[in-house]
Design a protein around this motif. Structure first.
Motif, PDB file in Angstrom:
ATOM      1  N   LEU A   1      45.984 -40.149  86.212  1.00 58.71           N
ATOM      2  CA  LEU A   1      46.501 -39.235  87.237  1.00 58.71           C
ATOM      3  C   LEU A   1      47.573 -39.927  88.075  1.00 58.71           C
ATOM      4  N   GLY A   2      47.408 -41.225  88.291  1.00 57.97           N
ATOM      5  CA  GLY A   2      48.382 -41.976  89.071  1.00 57.97           C
ATOM      6  C   GLY A   2      49.728 -42.130  88.389  1.00 57.97           C
ATOM      7  N   LEU A   3      49.776 -41.881  87.076  1.00 57.52           N
ATOM      8  CA  LEU A   3      51.036 -41.994  86.335  1.00 57.52           C
ATOM      9  C   LEU A   3      51.857 -40.710  86.382  1.00 57.52           C
ATOM     10  N   MET A   4      51.335 -39.680  87.038  1.00 53.85           N
ATOM     11  CA  MET A   4      52.040 -38.402  87.104  1.00 53.85           C
ATOM     12  C   MET A   4      53.440 -38.500  87.717  1.00 53.85           C
ATOM     13  N   PRO A   5      53.639 -39.246  88.815  1.00 50.29           N
ATOM     14  CA  PRO A   5      54.992 -39.290  89.401  1.00 50.29           C
ATOM     15  C   PRO A   5      56.054 -39.847  88.459  1.00 50.29           C
ATOM     16  N   TYR A   6      55.620 -40.521  87.405  1.00 54.50           N
ATOM     17  CA  TYR A   6      56.564 -41.143  86.474  1.00 54.50           C
ATOM     18  C   TYR A   6      56.712 -40.335  85.184  1.00 54.50           C
ATOM     19  N   GLY A   7      56.159 -39.129  85.177  1.00 59.35           N
ATOM     20  CA  GLY A   7      56.276 -38.256  84.020  1.00 59.35           C
ATOM     21  C   GLY A   7      55.422 -38.668  82.847  1.00 59.35           C
ATOM     22  N   MET A   8      54.484 -39.597  83.056  1.00 58.02           N
ATOM     23  CA  MET A   8      53.675 -40.110  81.954  1.00 58.02           C
ATOM     24  C   MET A   8      52.391 -39.311  81.735  1.00 58.02           C
ATOM     25  N   SER A   9      52.074 -38.410  82.645  1.00 60.40           N
ATOM     26  CA  SER A   9      50.910 -37.542  82.508  1.00 60.40           C
ATOM     27  C   SER A   9      51.169 -36.291  83.328  1.00 60.40           C
ATOM     28  N   ASP A  10      50.315 -35.291  83.141  1.00 58.95           N
ATOM     29  CA  ASP A  10      50.420 -34.069  83.934  1.00 58.95           C
ATOM     30  C   ASP A  10      49.018 -33.650  84.351  1.00 58.95           C
ATOM     31  N   LEU A  11      48.910 -33.098  85.544  1.00 57.89           N
ATOM     32  CA  LEU A  11      47.604 -32.812  86.143  1.00 57.89           C
ATOM     33  C   LEU A  11      46.739 -31.941  85.236  1.00 57.89           C
ATOM     34  N   GLY A  12      47.265 -30.820  84.799  1.00 58.11           N
ATOM     35  CA  GLY A  12      46.470 -29.904  83.997  1.00 58.11           C
ATOM     36  C   GLY A  12      46.015 -30.522  82.688  1.00 58.11           C
ATOM     37  N   GLU A  13      46.890 -31.300  82.075  1.00 54.58           N
ATOM     38  CA  GLU A  13      46.536 -31.941  80.809  1.00 54.58           C
ATOM     39  C   GLU A  13      45.389 -32.925  80.997  1.00 54.58           C
ATOM     40  N   VAL A  14      45.474 -33.739  82.051  1.00 52.12           N
ATOM     41  CA  VAL A  14      44.432 -34.732  82.289  1.00 52.12           C
ATOM     42  C   VAL A  14      43.095 -34.058  82.614  1.00 52.12           C
ATOM     43  N   LEU A  15      43.119 -33.076  83.501  1.00 53.58           N
ATOM     44  CA  LEU A  15      41.871 -32.415  83.892  1.00 53.58           C
ATOM     45  C   LEU A  15      41.294 -31.585  82.752  1.00 53.58           C
ATOM     46  N   GLU A  16      42.149 -31.063  81.885  1.00 52.32           N
ATOM     47  CA  GLU A  16      41.654 -30.348  80.705  1.00 52.32           C
ATOM     48  C   GLU A  16      40.844 -31.295  79.819  1.00 52.32           C
ATOM     49  N   VAL A  17      41.354 -32.498  79.614  1.00 54.09           N
ATOM     50  CA  VAL A  17      40.628 -33.478  78.813  1.00 54.09           C
ATOM     51  C   VAL A  17      39.319 -33.865  79.502  1.00 54.09           C
ATOM     52  N   VAL A  18      39.378 -34.069  80.815  1.00 60.37           N
ATOM     53  CA  VAL A  18      38.179 -34.467  81.566  1.00 60.37           C
ATOM     54  C   VAL A  18      37.039 -33.472  81.330  1.00 60.37           C
ATOM     55  N   GLY A  19      37.382 -32.203  81.238  1.00 64.26           N
ATOM     56  CA  GLY A  19      36.364 -31.182  81.025  1.00 64.26           C
ATOM     57  C   GLY A  19      35.648 -31.300  79.695  1.00 64.26           C
ATOM     58  N   HIS A  20      36.198 -32.064  78.760  1.00 65.03           N
ATOM     59  CA  HIS A  20      35.593 -32.221  77.438  1.00 65.03           C
ATOM     60  C   HIS A  20      34.905 -33.579  77.264  1.00 65.03           C
ATOM     61  N   LEU A  21      34.853 -34.364  78.324  1.00 61.74           N
ATOM     62  CA  LEU A  21      34.270 -35.696  78.232  1.00 61.74           C
ATOM     63  C   LEU A  21      32.787 -35.682  78.599  1.00 61.74           C
ATOM     64  N   LYS A  22      32.088 -36.693  78.147  1.00 66.68           N
ATOM     65  CA  LYS A  22      30.690 -36.909  78.486  1.00 66.68           C
ATOM     66  C   LYS A  22      30.523 -38.382  78.811  1.00 66.68           C
ATOM     67  N   PRO A  23      29.859 -38.709  79.923  1.00 67.65           N
ATOM     68  CA  PRO A  23      29.734 -40.117  80.324  1.00 67.65           C
ATOM     69  C   PRO A  23      29.230 -41.013  79.203  1.00 67.65           C
ATOM     70  N   GLY A  24      29.991 -42.079  78.932  1.00 65.82           N
ATOM     71  CA  GLY A  24      29.586 -43.051  77.941  1.00 65.82           C
ATOM     72  C   GLY A  24      29.809 -42.651  76.494  1.00 65.82           C
ATOM     73  N   ASP A  25      30.337 -41.452  76.248  1.00 62.13           N
ATOM     74  CA  ASP A  25      30.528 -40.969  74.880  1.00 62.13           C
ATOM     75  C   ASP A  25      31.941 -41.322  74.412  1.00 62.13           C
ATOM     76  N   GLU A  26      32.047 -42.433  73.672  1.00 60.58           N
ATOM     77  CA  GLU A  26      33.352 -42.874  73.206  1.00 60.58           C
ATOM     78  C   GLU A  26      33.956 -41.923  72.178  1.00 60.58           C
ATOM     79  N   GLY A  27      33.106 -41.257  71.401  1.00 59.52           N
ATOM     80  CA  GLY A  27      33.591 -40.312  70.407  1.00 59.52           C
ATOM     81  C   GLY A  27      34.315 -39.149  71.050  1.00 59.52           C
ATOM     82  N   ARG A  28      33.710 -38.576  72.074  1.00 61.12           N
ATOM     83  CA  ARG A  28      34.375 -37.477  72.774  1.00 61.12           C
ATOM     84  C   ARG A  28      35.661 -37.959  73.449  1.00 61.12           C
ATOM     85  N   TRP A  29      35.621 -39.175  73.961  1.00 56.12           N
ATOM     86  CA  TRP A  29      36.803 -39.719  74.641  1.00 56.12           C
ATOM     87  C   TRP A  29      37.990 -39.781  73.692  1.00 56.12           C
TER      88      TRP A  29
END
Length: 422
Positions: free
Chosen positions: A63-91
């Motif tokens: 999220l901190g890389l957003m000002p440099y065009g390296m990420s976007d808020l919606g894209e990052v939070l969309e991925v977060v919604g599909h994650l599970k703590p400690g699950d490297e496969g989902r990551w």
């Protein structure tokens, strides 16, 4: 406030503005005292995107890389919604899917001669390909190499299409090379200073953009690299960490001095996260370094990790946090040892015996929400060289580990300090 020791004092002060309103009436506007408002809980760092500490930190970094065009808020939070703590496969699956989607978009835009769209999409795709591997400790999985190469390909296309002043380089190192990028400042004068950046254990050289972008805007060239155990050097060249980091930095400086336009008397070295331990080790022996920045700095990084990880690793499996086993495997992979040897190899990462050999002017950056509180200050206190301490607290919103989530602010303070010295 942002406080400084031995190098000045940084503070944010209250202002009261008085202005004349319409009709000649006096109108008083009081600006709230930010230090008072932000001195109490809760702070933004209390927001958690995962119960897993590493996953939460990496999301905040992205999220901190957003000002440099390296990420976007919606894209990052969309991925977060599909994650599970400690699950490297989902990551890896979630970040990989987002990266693939953006790469396809970029390639379609490039075919349609939409170069700006292509370049910005390639940049974010490159970020997410790297992100997919930052929390994935299965070195024999073919996706390690495939996704690393995809990230590199997307980043090089971004550089070519955007005109951003970066050039891929291969730094001769032993019988192989260290992959990196040289960023030539478009506003630098002849024989300009150079800042060399050592990344950390989990992020890659390209992820230090808040530093190299801030440098080249101010007339300072930058050379960033993945050393053994990091980024592409680990995943494509099979290089693992080594404690004698001077044997990594010296070849980097040798290479840097072959690049035209660099003043050999004005070389700075910055290390972030684990790099904040490795860079001081190099500076103890490499005397061509004029300026050292340790963010955050640590005398015995290995000891710090052992003291936190060893007790929980000995708990019965049903009591042991889920992240511990994957973390142990990750340390084993990146240090080139078996899981049983992790704590033994970490003992070698101790700069106690060499810290007094650091003679160049040194800045230690720290935050009130650092992962291992107090270690940077202990490192600073032990230094015998000209030294400065920069503490980011809650009023700066850059108080987290390596200022993640507050990169823009950190850039401003860091380079205001560097400008006067390099």
């Amino acid at each position: 406030m942002l406080s400084g020791t031995c190098g000045g004092n940084w503070s944010m002060e209250k202002e009261n503005n008085t202005s004349e309103g319409r009709g000649g009436m006096s109108e008083v506007n009081t600006i709230p005292d930010l230090s008072q408002i932000l001195s109490s809980e809760p702070h933004w760092t209390n927001t958690k995107y995962s119960k897993n500490m590493l996953m939460d930190a990496l999301v905040k970094h992205l999220l901190g890389l957003m000002p440099y065009g390296m990420s976007d808020l919606g894209e990052v939070l969309e991925v977060v919604g599909h994650l599970k703590p400690g699950d490297e496969g989902r990551w890896i699956n979630a970040w990989g899917a987002m990266a693939q989607r953006l790469q396809y978009r970029a390639e379609e835009a490039e075919r349609a001669d939409k170069q700006i769209t292509a370049s910005t999409s390639f940049l974010r795709a490159s970020t997410y390909w790297r992100a997919s591997l930052m929390n994935f400790s299965q070195p024999n999985d073919s996706r390690i190499g495939d996704y690393a190469r995809a990230s590199s390909k997307c980043y090089e296309r971004y550089l070519e299409l955007s005109g951003y002043p970066g050039q891929y380089v291969e730094i001769p190192y032993e019988n192989s090379f260290l992959p990196g990028h040289f960023y030539r400042s478009p506003v630098a004068v002849d024989n300009a200073p150079l800042l060399i950046i050592t990344p950390g254990r989990d992020t890659w050289a390209e992820d230090t953009r808040w530093v190299y972008d801030g440098a080249i805007r101010r007339g300072i060239h930058c050379l960033v690299y993945d050393g053994p155990g990091q980024g592409y050097a680990l995943r494509l060249n099979n290089m693992t960490f080594r404690p004698d980091w001077e044997n990594v930095v010296s070849p980097v400086i040798d290479f840097a001095l072959t690049i035209p336009g660099i003043d050999p008397s004005r070389i700075g070295l910055m290390g972030l996260s684990f790099g904040g331990f490795l860079a001081p080790r190099a500076a103890a022996f490499e005397k061509r370094i004029k300026l050292l920045i340790a963010d955050p700095g640590n005398i015995s990084w290995g000891g710090s990790i052992i003291s936190r990880l060893k007790p929980v690793s000995k708990l019965p499996r049903f009591l042991r946090p889920s992240f511990v086993d994957s973390m142990m495997k990750d340390y084993a992979w990146k240090h080139g040892v078996s899981v049983k040897e992790v704590f033994r190899i970490l003992e070698e990462y101790d700069n106690t015996s060499v810290i007094d050999k650091i003679t160049c002017e040194t800045l230690v950056m720290d935050g009130t929400a650092e992962i291992i509180p107090g270690q940077a200050k202990k490192f600073f206190d032990a230094l015998k060289c000209p030294k400065h301490y920069m503490l980011f607290d809650e009023t700066t919103t850059s108080q987290s580990h390596c200022q993640m989530g507050g990169y823009t602010t950190a850039t401003e303070y860091l380079f205001d300090w560097i400008d006067e010295r390099l």
